[in-house]
Design a protein around this motif. Structure first.
Motif, PDB file in Angstrom:
ATOM      1  N   LEU A  84       2.721  -9.752 -11.731  1.00 40.01           N
ATOM      2  CA  LEU A  84       2.153  -8.449 -11.427  1.00 40.01           C
ATOM      3  C   LEU A  84       1.569  -8.453 -10.015  1.00 40.01           C
ATOM      4  O   LEU A  84       0.891  -9.407  -9.624  1.00 40.01           O
ATOM      5  CB  LEU A  84       1.046  -8.098 -12.427  1.00 40.01           C
ATOM      6  CG  LEU A  84       1.485  -7.905 -13.881  1.00 40.01           C
ATOM      7  CD1 LEU A  84       0.269  -7.926 -14.800  1.00 40.01           C
ATOM      8  CD2 LEU A  84       2.243  -6.596 -14.035  1.00 40.01           C
ATOM      9  N   ALA A  85       1.834  -7.399  -9.266  1.00 39.35           N
ATOM     10  CA  ALA A  85       1.217  -7.228  -7.952  1.00 39.35           C
ATOM     11  C   ALA A  85       0.031  -6.284  -8.108  1.00 39.35           C
ATOM     12  O   ALA A  85       0.174  -5.190  -8.646  1.00 39.35           O
ATOM     13  CB  ALA A  85       2.224  -6.657  -6.964  1.00 39.35           C
ATOM     14  N   TYR A  86      -1.130  -6.712  -7.637  1.00 36.78           N
ATOM     15  CA  TYR A  86      -2.359  -5.916  -7.780  1.00 36.78           C
ATOM     16  C   TYR A  86      -2.975  -5.674  -6.415  1.00 36.78           C
ATOM     17  O   TYR A  86      -3.211  -6.612  -5.656  1.00 36.78           O
ATOM     18  CB  TYR A  86      -3.343  -6.673  -8.674  1.00 36.78           C
ATOM     19  CG  TYR A  86      -4.709  -6.036  -8.783  1.00 36.78           C
ATOM     20  CD1 TYR A  86      -4.860  -4.720  -9.224  1.00 36.78           C
ATOM     21  CD2 TYR A  86      -5.861  -6.760  -8.468  1.00 36.78           C
ATOM     22  CE1 TYR A  86      -6.103  -4.143  -9.336  1.00 36.78           C
ATOM     23  CE2 TYR A  86      -7.118  -6.188  -8.588  1.00 36.78           C
ATOM     24  CZ  TYR A  86      -7.235  -4.886  -9.021  1.00 36.78           C
ATOM     25  OH  TYR A  86      -8.479  -4.313  -9.131  1.00 36.78           O
ATOM     26  N   LEU A  87      -3.204  -4.404  -6.089  1.00 36.97           N
ATOM     27  CA  LEU A  87      -3.872  -4.040  -4.848  1.00 36.97           C
ATOM     28  C   LEU A  87      -5.224  -3.433  -5.178  1.00 36.97           C
ATOM     29  O   LEU A  87      -5.316  -2.287  -5.617  1.00 36.97           O
ATOM     30  CB  LEU A  87      -3.041  -3.029  -4.042  1.00 36.97           C
ATOM     31  CG  LEU A  87      -2.047  -3.631  -3.049  1.00 36.97           C
ATOM     32  CD1 LEU A  87      -0.901  -4.287  -3.805  1.00 36.97           C
ATOM     33  CD2 LEU A  87      -1.511  -2.582  -2.112  1.00 36.97           C
ATOM     34  N   PRO A  88      -6.316  -4.193  -4.971  1.00 35.82           N
ATOM     35  CA  PRO A  88      -7.647  -3.651  -5.219  1.00 35.82           C
ATOM     36  C   PRO A  88      -8.024  -2.659  -4.141  1.00 35.82           C
ATOM     37  O   PRO A  88      -7.402  -2.582  -3.078  1.00 35.82           O
ATOM     38  CB  PRO A  88      -8.546  -4.888  -5.189  1.00 35.82           C
ATOM     39  CG  PRO A  88      -7.825  -5.841  -4.290  1.00 35.82           C
ATOM     40  CD  PRO A  88      -6.358  -5.593  -4.531  1.00 35.82           C
TER      41      PRO A  88
END
Length: 268
Positions: A84-88
């Motif tokens: 999963l790619a997560y951009l906070p």
């Protein structure tokens, strides 16, 4: 979802986080999904649960036919194995590393087989793909908000994810940078074709980046469907205020007709 749109990310979880109860189900295919709701409704908590940073008491999470979590079967894949790619919201870049070193870090986490030079070359390819190769040696502090967002996305995608999770991607940007980032993200989401969940409070983000909308209220999915339908029949007072009925639109993020989809509001 329609018969020709298959869910690639299926989430059905129930979690107790202190005094807060999260009980929600979503199915996301190739069309981006915007997740909206008031502060404290559980939007970020749901993303963190999908990521594996918070463990639900019950439920199941499946990504591209791979089970990431199943309480009944005692399956709980660690975050680094969930693809999963997560951009906070704050982009999460390492301030002591340059732009290219931030991307190299993700590549090193993905595999140790490549040499340091191979990882740097691949990192440069990602930066150049997003039009920021000339910024490779700059630190995050030397970059604009829009440039940091591009580097954060390059780092996230360098790990070869199967889905993209965006948490308030434009909230910390000024008005001009928001327009730039929305355009960039819309193009990237379109070209990648990954199942995408976007958390936002901004209707401009919804219109530019998503094709479907889910409204979260007190940890439950209160309503979901086409943007035009949510505007016409808002499931909550928050949704009614967020989606002004005077701004009715019949098209989704990338100029395409909005596709119907299915979203369960709670575990069966």
């Amino acid at each position: 979802m329609t018969g020709d749109s298959v869910a690639q990310l299926s989430v059905a979880v129930e979690a107790v986080l202190g005094t807060f109860s999260l009980q929600a189900s979503l199915e996301v295919g190739g069309e981006p999904l915007a997740l909206v709701g008031p502060n404290g409704s559980g939007k970020t908590s749901l993303l963190l649960t999908i990521l594996g940073l918070r463990q639900p008491e019950r439920g199941r999470i499946v990504l591209c036919d791979e089970v990431l979590f199943d309480a009944a079967l005692a399956i709980d894949r660690p975050t680094e194995e969930r693809h999963l790619a997560y951009l906070p919201q704050d982009f999460g870049l390492f301030p002591h590393l340059s732009a290219v070193e931030n991307v190299v870090f993700a590549l090193a986490c993905r595999s140790q087989r490549a040499s340091a030079q191979q990882r740097r070359d691949e990192a440069m390819t990602w930066l150049e793909r997003f039009g920021i190769g000339k910024l490779a040696d700059r630190s995050p502090a030397q970059l604009s908000g829009g440039e940091r967002q591009r580097i954060a996305l390059a780092r996230a995608l360098a790990s070869s994810p199967k889905a993209l999770l965006l948490d308030e991607p434009t909230a910390s940007l000024d008005v001009e940078a928001r327009v730039e980032v929305r355009t960039f993200l819309a193009e990237s989401i379109r070209s990648l074709g990954l199942p995408t969940i976007l958390v936002t409070h901004d209707t401009n983000d919804v219109e530019a980046l998503a094709s479907r909308v889910a409204v979260l209220e007190k940890g439950r999915v209160a309503g979901c469907g086409l943007l035009a339908d949510i505007r016409q029949n808002p499931p909550t007072s928050f949704a009614g205020k967020l989606f002004d009925s005077s701004r009715v639109s019949g098209a989704g993020a990338m100029g395409r007709p909005l596709l119907h989809w299915r979203c369960l509001s709670q575990l069966k």
